[in-house]
Design a protein around this motif. Structure first.
Motif, PDB file in Angstrom:
ATOM      1  N   ARG A 210       0.540  -1.174   0.140  1.00 18.46           N
ATOM      2  CA  ARG A 210      -0.313  -0.211  -0.320  1.00 18.46           C
ATOM      3  C   ARG A 210       0.715   1.013   0.171  1.00 18.46           C
ATOM      4  O   ARG A 210       2.062   1.378   1.177  1.00 18.46           O
ATOM      5  N   VAL A 211       0.079   1.997  -0.610  1.00 14.42           N
ATOM      6  CA  VAL A 211       1.122   3.513  -1.085  1.00 14.42           C
ATOM      7  C   VAL A 211       0.866   4.526  -0.187  1.00 14.42           C
ATOM      8  O   VAL A 211       1.021   4.963  -0.258  1.00 14.42           O
ATOM      9  N   GLY A 212      -0.213   4.552  -0.547  1.00 10.82           N
ATOM     10  CA  GLY A 212      -1.389   4.650   0.411  1.00 10.82           C
ATOM     11  C   GLY A 212      -3.253   5.207   0.079  1.00 10.82           C
ATOM     12  O   GLY A 212      -3.408   4.086  -0.820  1.00 10.82           O
ATOM     13  N   TYR A 213      -3.639   6.364  -0.567  1.00 12.56           N
ATOM     14  CA  TYR A 213      -5.013   6.688  -0.327  1.00 12.56           C
ATOM     15  C   TYR A 213      -5.296   7.234  -1.560  1.00 12.56           C
ATOM     16  O   TYR A 213      -4.826   8.021  -2.087  1.00 12.56           O
ATOM     17  N   LYS A 214      -6.602   7.380  -2.198  1.00 13.19           N
ATOM     18  CA  LYS A 214      -7.392   7.926  -3.364  1.00 13.19           C
ATOM     19  C   LYS A 214      -7.185   9.076  -3.339  1.00 13.19           C
ATOM     20  O   LYS A 214      -8.226   9.040  -1.909  1.00 13.19           O
ATOM     21  N   HIS A 215      -7.176  10.206  -4.171  1.00 13.48           N
ATOM     22  CA  HIS A 215      -7.303  11.514  -3.980  1.00 13.48           C
ATOM     23  C   HIS A 215      -8.364  11.797  -5.336  1.00 13.48           C
ATOM     24  O   HIS A 215      -7.724  11.582  -6.004  1.00 13.48           O
ATOM     25  N   ASP A 216      -9.038  13.151  -5.325  1.00  8.88           N
ATOM     26  CA  ASP A 216      -9.963  13.430  -6.536  1.00  8.88           C
ATOM     27  C   ASP A 216      -8.973  14.057  -7.099  1.00  8.88           C
ATOM     28  O   ASP A 216      -7.710  14.902  -6.241  1.00  8.88           O
TER      29      ASP A 216
END
Length: 315
Positions: A210-216
């Protein structure tokens, strides 16, 4: 006895002892033991031809594999919990056939209808959100593709079902109309909602890390929430039931009870040869040998001693 005294003396000390009877009793016991082993091995002789008719229902699983299914509001994740639920459903099936359609922005058939549950589990294990490049939630297209997997027999009622497993988010097409069309063909549409109404961020992965979370585009964190009402409407239109999954239950037990109530249809009839067990005859002979052994005494019988039944005996 030979170590105790010479045999000529033993014949005088124990004149009624019969070596031949002792040997015969030993042979009877060993024969009974050998036949008992054969009996426990369950010998099969002869054969008979039987016809077996397989009866069950047809199930198509429509599984959402959009990125939002990676959300971890349901542990370990929505998709992993969905795959666990399908495997549990497979464990409860017997003669039913099952197929799998996966979808996101588009849909395709992952597994045609089959009764090979081992193969189905293998296909389920390899399903990933990376399998679909076009994102979205085209439930309607998935239902239509699942309908196409069934036989074109509109006379079959209440023995075919589609189970849609999704979070219902980013709904894009005519899923309710597709569910109504399925119901008109006698196909029931159930839905399982994966996720929680509070929502959760969508993890981003590089390989298995995991490299992070989705952003718009504006840099805001994207939250994915369960669209429970949409899934309820689809189930209502399809004449089925909606169950919501959470961290305690995936709702499989509820749907499985509904599947058990469906009408079973005969898929095929097969002839096979089966052997008949014959262990009881061998066991009966074992009992006869044991009874015979019990009634043979080791000592000589003065009334039949001179009859020479068990070999030459000295008087």
């Amino acid at each position: 006895m030979s170590a105790f005294a010479q045999w000529s003396l033993m014949e005088r000390l124990a004149p009624l002892y019969s070596q031949s009877k002792y040997t015969f009793k030993f042979i009877l016991l060993m024969s009974a033991l050998a036949l008992l082993i054969v009996s426990l091995a369950n010998p099969l002789l002869g054969s008979k031809v039987e016809k077996v008719q397989r009866r069950g229902v047809d199930l198509m699983i429509a599984l959402d594999i959009s990125e939002s299914m990676n959300a971890e509001d349901i542990q370990p994740s929505r998709l992993k919990r969905a795959k666990q639920a399908i495997n549990r459903l497979l464990d409860g099936l017997k003669n039913d056939r099952i197929g799998i359609v996966v979808f996101a922005g588009t849909a395709y058939t992952q597994l045609p209808l089959t009764s090979d549950y081992g193969a189905a589990k293998m296909f389920i294990d390899v399903i990933s959100t990376d399998d679909m490049q076009v994102q979205g939630t085209c439930i309607g297209e998935a239902i239509e593709m699942a309908m196409a997997a069934f036989d074109d027999d509109n006379s079959r009622k209440n023995n075919r079902a589609i189970i849609v497993i999704s979070d219902g988010e980013d709904h894009e097409d005519n899923a309710i109309e597709a569910a109504k069309a399925a119901r008109q063909k006698g196909i029931i549409v159930h839905t399982i909602g994966m996720g929680l109404p509070e929502g959760a961020p969508i993890p981003q992965f590089n390989g298995n890390r995991r490299v992070g979370y989705k952003h718009d585009r504006r840099g805001n964190l994207v939250l994915t929430k369960l669209n429970e009402q949409m899934l309820k409407d689809i189930a209502t239109a399809g004449g089925g039931y909606y169950v919501g999954a959470n961290n305690a239950s995936a709702g499989v037990e509820t749907l499985f009870s509904k599947i058990e109530q469906m009408d079973k249809v005969a898929f095929d009839e097969r002839n096979f040869s089966d052997y008949e067990t014959r262990f009881q005859y061998v066991l009966a002979f074992v009992i006869m040998l044991l009874i015979l052994e019990i009634f043979i005494f080791q000592k000589k019988n003065k009334f039949i001693n001179h009859k020479n039944l068990f070999g030459t005996e000295k008087s």
